[in-house]
Write a protein that holds these residues in place. Sequence first.
Motif, short mmCIF file in Angstrom:
data_model
loop_
_atom_site.label_atom_id
_atom_site.label_comp_id
_atom_site.label_asym_id
_atom_site.label_seq_id
_atom_site.Cartn_x
_atom_site.Cartn_y
_atom_site.Cartn_z
N ALA A 128 45.04 38.72 45.77
CA ALA A 128 46.27 38.77 46.47
C ALA A 128 46.03 37.19 47.49
CB ALA A 128 46.87 39.84 47.81
N SER A 129 45.50 36.17 47.51
CA SER A 129 45.74 35.65 48.55
C SER A 129 45.90 34.31 47.62
CB SER A 129 44.53 35.74 49.97
OG SER A 129 43.36 36.11 49.02
N PRO A 130 45.82 32.88 48.13
CA PRO A 130 45.78 31.70 47.87
C PRO A 130 44.36 31.10 47.03
CG PRO A 130 46.48 31.43 49.74
CD PRO A 130 45.54 33.03 49.95
N VAL A 131 44.14 30.62 46.14
CA VAL A 131 42.62 30.49 45.58
C VAL A 131 41.89 29.58 46.58
CG1 VAL A 131 41.56 29.27 43.76
CG2 VAL A 131 43.66 30.57 43.23
N PRO A 132 40.99 30.64 46.37
CA PRO A 132 39.42 30.11 47.77
C PRO A 132 39.26 28.52 47.48
CG PRO A 132 38.66 31.50 46.89
CD PRO A 132 39.85 31.34 46.09
N TRP A 135 33.76 27.09 50.49
CA TRP A 135 32.54 27.97 51.06
C TRP A 135 33.26 28.74 51.80
CZ3 TRP A 135 29.68 29.87 46.71
CH2 TRP A 135 30.02 28.96 46.15
N ASP A 136 33.37 28.84 53.08
CA ASP A 136 34.13 28.92 53.90
C ASP A 136 35.05 30.72 53.37
OD1 ASP A 136 32.57 28.98 55.50
OD2 ASP A 136 34.06 27.09 56.49
N ALA A 137 36.54 30.12 52.70
CA ALA A 137 37.13 31.04 52.19
C ALA A 137 36.74 31.96 51.68
CB ALA A 137 37.82 30.22 51.47
N VAL A 138 36.21 31.35 50.58
CA VAL A 138 34.81 32.82 49.44
C VAL A 138 34.23 33.70 49.87
CG1 VAL A 138 33.18 32.58 47.92
CG2 VAL A 138 35.15 30.77 47.52
N ALA A 139 33.58 32.76 51.16
CA ALA A 139 33.12 34.28 52.22
C ALA A 139 33.45 35.36 52.63
CB ALA A 139 31.98 33.40 52.60
N PRO A 237 42.53 34.77 25.99
CA PRO A 237 41.09 35.75 24.71
C PRO A 237 42.46 36.09 24.16
CG PRO A 237 41.54 36.30 27.02
CD PRO A 237 42.24 35.82 27.12
N SER A 238 41.37 36.97 23.14
CA SER A 238 42.30 37.27 22.09
C SER A 238 42.57 39.60 22.07
CB SER A 238 41.44 37.54 20.74
OG SER A 238 40.22 38.45 20.68
N ALA A 239 41.20 39.01 23.15
CA ALA A 239 41.45 40.76 23.70
C ALA A 239 40.38 40.54 25.03
CB ALA A 239 40.72 42.03 23.09
N GLY A 240 41.40 41.79 26.48
CA GLY A 240 41.14 41.61 27.56
C GLY A 240 42.09 40.40 28.85
N ARG A 241 42.08 40.59 29.56
CA ARG A 241 42.68 40.00 30.47
C ARG A 241 42.05 38.74 30.79
NH1 ARG A 241 47.44 42.59 33.60
NH2 ARG A 241 46.88 45.23 33.79
N ALA A 242 43.36 37.70 30.83
CA ALA A 242 42.41 36.05 30.96
C ALA A 242 42.14 36.03 32.42
CB ALA A 242 43.93 35.82 30.45
N ILE A 243 41.69 35.02 31.97
CA ILE A 243 40.65 34.57 32.89
C ILE A 243 41.19 33.20 33.35
CG2 ILE A 243 38.10 34.13 34.40
CD1 ILE A 243 38.17 37.03 33.36
N ALA A 244 41.32 33.24 34.73
CA ALA A 244 42.10 31.84 35.52
C ALA A 244 40.49 30.60 36.10
CB ALA A 244 42.40 31.94 36.50
N PHE A 245 40.30 29.50 35.61
CA PHE A 245 39.44 28.72 36.14
C PHE A 245 40.01 27.91 37.38
CE2 PHE A 245 37.83 30.88 32.14
CZ PHE A 245 36.48 31.27 31.93
N HIS A 246 39.00 27.46 37.98
CA HIS A 246 39.39 26.33 38.86
C HIS A 246 38.08 25.45 39.36
CE1 HIS A 246 43.59 28.15 40.00
NE2 HIS A 246 42.54 29.21 39.59
N ASN A 247 38.99 24.86 40.19
CA ASN A 247 37.50 23.52 40.76
C ASN A 247 36.35 24.72 41.48
OD1 ASN A 247 37.85 21.33 38.96
ND2 ASN A 247 39.88 20.90 40.68
N ALA A 248 35.19 24.14 41.33
CA ALA A 248 34.15 25.02 42.19
C ALA A 248 34.39 24.63 43.41
CB ALA A 248 32.40 23.89 41.59
N PRO A 249 34.00 25.42 44.02
CA PRO A 249 34.02 25.74 45.55
C PRO A 249 33.63 23.80 46.62
CG PRO A 249 33.74 27.17 45.41
CD PRO A 249 33.42 26.53 43.50
N ARG A 250 34.42 23.56 47.97
CA ARG A 250 33.56 22.58 48.49
C ARG A 250 33.23 23.08 49.94
NH1 ARG A 250 37.38 18.20 45.55
NH2 ARG A 250 38.88 19.48 44.30
N ALA A 251 32.16 22.54 50.44
CA ALA A 251 32.05 22.42 52.01
C ALA A 251 33.25 23.00 52.96
CB ALA A 251 30.96 21.65 52.12
N VAL A 252 34.31 21.68 52.78
CA VAL A 252 34.96 21.29 53.13
C VAL A 252 36.32 20.81 52.24
CG1 VAL A 252 33.74 20.80 55.08
CG2 VAL A 252 34.97 18.37 53.86
N ALA A 253 37.89 21.20 52.71
CA ALA A 253 38.69 20.49 51.99
C ALA A 253 38.69 18.71 51.12
CB ALA A 253 39.90 20.89 52.33
N GLY A 254 39.17 18.78 50.63
CA GLY A 254 38.76 17.53 49.92
C GLY A 254 37.15 16.89 49.70
#
Length: 382
Positions: A128-132, A135-139, A237-254
């Motif tokens: 429901a929120s923006p993609v984190p 790591w602070d946003a992930v937590a 996928p041919s079955a199930g929900r699609a998984i969205a992939f994004h870059n790995a988290p960073r310590a700070v933005a940028g």
Amino acid sequence: MKRYKALTWDHPRGYNALAAAARLPAPAEAGIAIEWDKQPLEGFESHPIADLCARYDLVVLDHPHIGKAVKSGCLQPLEEVFGEERIAKLQADSIGPSLASYRFGGAHWALPLDAATQVMALRADLLASPVPMTWDAVAALSKETGKVALSLAGPHAILSFLSIAAAFGEPPAKADPDLLVSGRTGEKVYELMLDLAARSPVSVRDKNPIGILEHMAQNDDIILCPLIYGYVNYAAPSAGRAIAFHNAPRAVAGGRPGSTLGGTGIGISTRCEMSPALRDHLLWLMSAEAQIGFIPAHDGQPSRREAWRDSSVNTRWNGFYRATADTLEAAYVRPRHDGYIAFQSKASALLRQAFGARAKAKDTLSALQELYSEHRIAGSER
């Protein structure tokens, strides 16, 4: 007809493209036949590489095995097979360190068949929120939902630890090969993982990355896994929900997206009698034609940079490649000395036990360093 035996891992990404390429008219017309066998991915962790090379002409392997393979003298250096100029060109064409990771002791030892690294996987329909991005946003998402999963089974606990350390500005064992990570960085990484592990859903605690992604595609109890090896198959996928992939988290933005390189390469064993036809076939697998067209069309995950940026490839796979390419370009390369694989397995078990017992950071980091030093010394002595 000259016949070659080859071994890869038992997953569509590891097998289908290689088997389909071997069935093309060109190899048979050139007088060769390549038979691809497969074994579980975990088999490469437990089965001695020297034994595999004694039984197969071509072996698909992960770069941390290179130190042991070189020590045992079971692989042919690529420079001797293809020439230094060809390998230098291949280095320029390969994304991130996907070829450089196979360089050890002054030579390259495997062709970068498949490029992969840890990235972020999420169910976009549940978020429901923006993609984190940090790591602070992930937590924060973990605390809010209880639906953020860590990949901790098998070797993945220590791999995530290494990745987060890289994101926090200290790629492990890079500045000082004898020091895994400093106490200051190590404590931050451990405390973050301890916090996330406490809320990581039990449903995937014992699953490998494939198992986690399968679970995410079929169930709604996990919104996000911040570090997991990317499998393009789950993006469309041919079955199930699609998984969205994004870059790995960073310590700070940028900042740097912290991630530990995976992927696989094709090693040429010393038992292999290289022919011009086999040489041409292997080089074709690395070509733009194969990497942009054939390999993605047969469930493979290419290593050539232009394939990851290609519009048609990204359209077919819901933008998987373009959305994670920056992470792959910056991926951390693990130590490759003989003895590293044993450390990796034991270190992951140590971390899982520490998370379960809520052990103190200082004690856990001391045990990790002791384990690392033990296997580094043992590897150098063999």
